[in-house]
Design a protein around this motif. Structure first.
Motif, PDB file in Angstrom:
ATOM      1  N   THR A 200     -51.710  -2.504  38.388  1.00  0.00           N
ATOM      2  CA  THR A 200     -52.541  -2.489  39.589  1.00  0.00           C
ATOM      3  C   THR A 200     -51.681  -2.795  40.817  1.00  0.00           C
ATOM      4  OG1 THR A 200     -54.541  -3.153  38.409  1.00  0.00           O
ATOM      5  CG2 THR A 200     -54.466  -3.620  40.766  1.00  0.00           C
ATOM      6  N   GLY A 201     -51.878  -2.017  41.886  1.00  0.00           N
ATOM      7  CA  GLY A 201     -51.113  -2.268  43.105  1.00  0.00           C
ATOM      8  C   GLY A 201     -51.257  -1.154  44.113  1.00  0.00           C
ATOM      9  N   ASP A 202     -50.593  -1.319  45.258  1.00  0.00           N
ATOM     10  CA  ASP A 202     -50.577  -0.306  46.322  1.00  0.00           C
ATOM     11  C   ASP A 202     -49.332   0.556  46.142  1.00  0.00           C
ATOM     12  OD1 ASP A 202     -52.874  -1.411  47.422  1.00  0.00           O
ATOM     13  OD2 ASP A 202     -51.737  -2.807  48.672  1.00  0.00           O
ATOM     14  N   TYR A 203     -49.537   1.853  45.910  1.00  0.00           N
ATOM     15  CA  TYR A 203     -48.431   2.759  45.619  1.00  0.00           C
ATOM     16  C   TYR A 203     -48.190   3.734  46.783  1.00  0.00           C
ATOM     17  CZ  TYR A 203     -48.413   1.196  40.776  1.00  0.00           C
ATOM     18  OH  TYR A 203     -48.301   0.433  39.638  1.00  0.00           O
ATOM     19  N   SER A 204     -46.912   3.956  47.072  1.00  0.00           N
ATOM     20  CA  SER A 204     -46.510   4.945  48.072  1.00  0.00           C
ATOM     21  C   SER A 204     -45.209   5.590  47.611  1.00  0.00           C
ATOM     22  CB  SER A 204     -46.325   4.301  49.455  1.00  0.00           C
ATOM     23  OG  SER A 204     -45.325   3.301  49.397  1.00  0.00           O
ATOM     24  N   CYS A 205     -44.865   6.722  48.237  1.00  0.00           N
ATOM     25  CA  CYS A 205     -43.701   7.498  47.804  1.00  0.00           C
ATOM     26  C   CYS A 205     -42.915   7.976  49.014  1.00  0.00           C
ATOM     27  CB  CYS A 205     -44.163   8.693  46.960  1.00  0.00           C
ATOM     28  SG  CYS A 205     -42.870   9.902  46.587  1.00  0.00           S
ATOM     29  N   GLU A 223     -56.350   0.620  40.966  1.00  0.00           N
ATOM     30  CA  GLU A 223     -56.890  -0.487  40.184  1.00  0.00           C
ATOM     31  C   GLU A 223     -56.920  -0.096  38.714  1.00  0.00           C
ATOM     32  OE1 GLU A 223     -57.846  -3.478  40.992  1.00  0.00           O
ATOM     33  OE2 GLU A 223     -57.880  -3.427  43.192  1.00  0.00           O
ATOM     34  N   VAL A 224     -56.332  -0.948  37.883  1.00  0.00           N
ATOM     35  CA  VAL A 224     -56.355  -0.727  36.433  1.00  0.00           C
ATOM     36  C   VAL A 224     -57.272  -1.779  35.823  1.00  0.00           C
ATOM     37  CG1 VAL A 224     -54.988  -0.509  34.328  1.00  0.00           C
ATOM     38  CG2 VAL A 224     -53.990   0.131  36.534  1.00  0.00           C
ATOM     39  N   ARG A 225     -58.342  -1.334  35.176  1.00  0.00           N
ATOM     40  CA  ARG A 225     -59.356  -2.241  34.634  1.00  0.00           C
ATOM     41  C   ARG A 225     -59.436  -2.120  33.116  1.00  0.00           C
ATOM     42  NH1 ARG A 225     -61.728  -0.133  39.365  1.00  0.00           N
ATOM     43  NH2 ARG A 225     -62.259  -1.716  40.916  1.00  0.00           N
ATOM     44  N   ASN A 226     -59.786  -3.247  32.478  1.00  0.00           N
ATOM     45  CA  ASN A 226     -60.020  -3.235  31.035  1.00  0.00           C
ATOM     46  C   ASN A 226     -61.336  -2.545  30.719  1.00  0.00           C
ATOM     47  OD1 ASN A 226     -57.727  -4.621  30.008  1.00  0.00           O
ATOM     48  ND2 ASN A 226     -58.571  -6.562  30.745  1.00  0.00           N
ATOM     49  N   ILE A 227     -61.418  -2.013  29.530  1.00  0.00           N
ATOM     50  CA  ILE A 227     -62.673  -1.418  29.079  1.00  0.00           C
ATOM     51  C   ILE A 227     -63.663  -2.539  28.782  1.00  0.00           C
ATOM     52  CG2 ILE A 227     -63.760   0.030  27.317  1.00  0.00           C
ATOM     53  CD1 ILE A 227     -61.052   1.314  26.861  1.00  0.00           C
TER      54      ILE A 227
END
Length: 317
Positions: A200-205, A223-227
């Protein structure tokens, strides 16, 4: 006599370091900024003669070949932009579509020679197009992409998470040893084979080449969430309990006679019929209960099969 003369000529060329019927260039790799001029050089050896035919061909990045100079004149595509001189092809201004390989071919009545010159048109990168998902489930493969179609030469790419550059090989850095992502700096892809909560985080390239300043796309939070397996299972159990209560209510109402029975039509006199039975109504009630029950059990098996990889990940990772 002729043979000995030919051998003497060949020995002369070998001794003096001059090779017969050669075409050379003093700069095989030319770089020029877009909309500026460029010179491509082509020098044939003197033995081609003063009347040698010189033609220029262009092969683009996709492999398609066209004439630039044919029969001593620029072709239609290059009129007004290209001029042929002795030993040189001059562009008054180059465009990004001029990127590619140019072949100078020199010929006379007996011999043909050629030399290749690569032209790179320098175009600064533009702001890359980034595709970043905003919501991801743990355990799934996730692909983030970054691409700039304008820059020349083709840009390379660098990814950032929370303004921190991501190394191409995270296993070599203690701060990133728990990360499993893969970066391709040439294609601009950032891949997570199995997403984790820590991703989870703010991504840029960033897109970069040596023609101009670095360009970066706007950061997007992933956002990466658990099931929520507990909630899903609890919901299914509640549904099964409600179904059981419904079935019991239907059965009880039927046994007490609260539910209307099927209408019985009067038989024709000539037809012999058996006394009516209530088993048909009981079968209807059973079907109403059993079919949803079977469907719910199938749903439970489906959920267990769907989440088996996630459970394995929680146990062993």
């Amino acid at each position: 006599m002729f043979v000995s003369g030919l051998v003497s000529v060949l020995l002369f060329f070998h001794a003096t370091g001059v090779e017969a019927f050669m075409v050379t260039t003093k700069n095989p790799n030319v770089r020029a900024k877009e909309n500026e001029g460029a010179d491509l050089y082509c020098t044939p050896s003197a033995d081609f003669g003063a009347d040698a035919r010189v033609e220029w061909k262009f092969r683009d990045m996709k492999g398609s070949t066209t004439y630039v100079i044919f029969d001593g004149k620029p072709t239609t595509l290059y009129e007004g932009r290209v001029t042929k001189f002795d030993g040189m092809l001059r562009f008054s201004k180059v465009l990004r579509k001029d990127n590619g390989q140019y072949q100078c071919e020199v010929s006379n009545k007996q011999y043909v020679g050629d030399v290749n010159v690569n032209l790179t048109v320098l175009v600064p990168p533009s702001v890359p197009m980034c595709r970043i998902p905003t919501s991801v489930t743990t355990g799934h493969r996730v692909l983030l992409s970054c691409h700039d179609a304008e820059g020349s030469p083709s840009p390379t790419y660098k990814w950032y998470k929370d303004k921190t550059p991501l190394p191409e090989n995270p296993s070599q850095f203690p701060a990133f040893k728990n990360y499993t992502y893969k970066i391709n700096p040439l294609s601009g892809n950032l891949e997570f084979p199995s997403a984790l909560v820590i991703d989870t985080g703010d991504y840029s390239c960033e897109a970069m080449n040596d023609a101009g300043p670095v360009q970066r796309c706007q950061a997007v939070r992933m956002e990466v969430r658990n099931i929520n397996t507990g909630g899903i299972v609890a919901g299914v159990i509640v549904a099964l309990l409600a179904l059981a209560l419904l079935c019991f209510g239907l059965w009880y109402a039927h046994r007490k006679g609260y539910m209307p029975k099927k209408s019985e039509s009067k038989p024709k006199p000539s037809v012999v019929y058996q006394p009516t039975s209530e088993s048909g109504d009981e079968e209807d009630v059973s079907f109403i209960c059993i079919f949803p029950l079977i469907t719910s059990l199938r749903l439970l098996f489906f959920l267990a099969f769907s989440f088996k990889e996630y459970f394995f990940h929680l146990m062993f990772v």
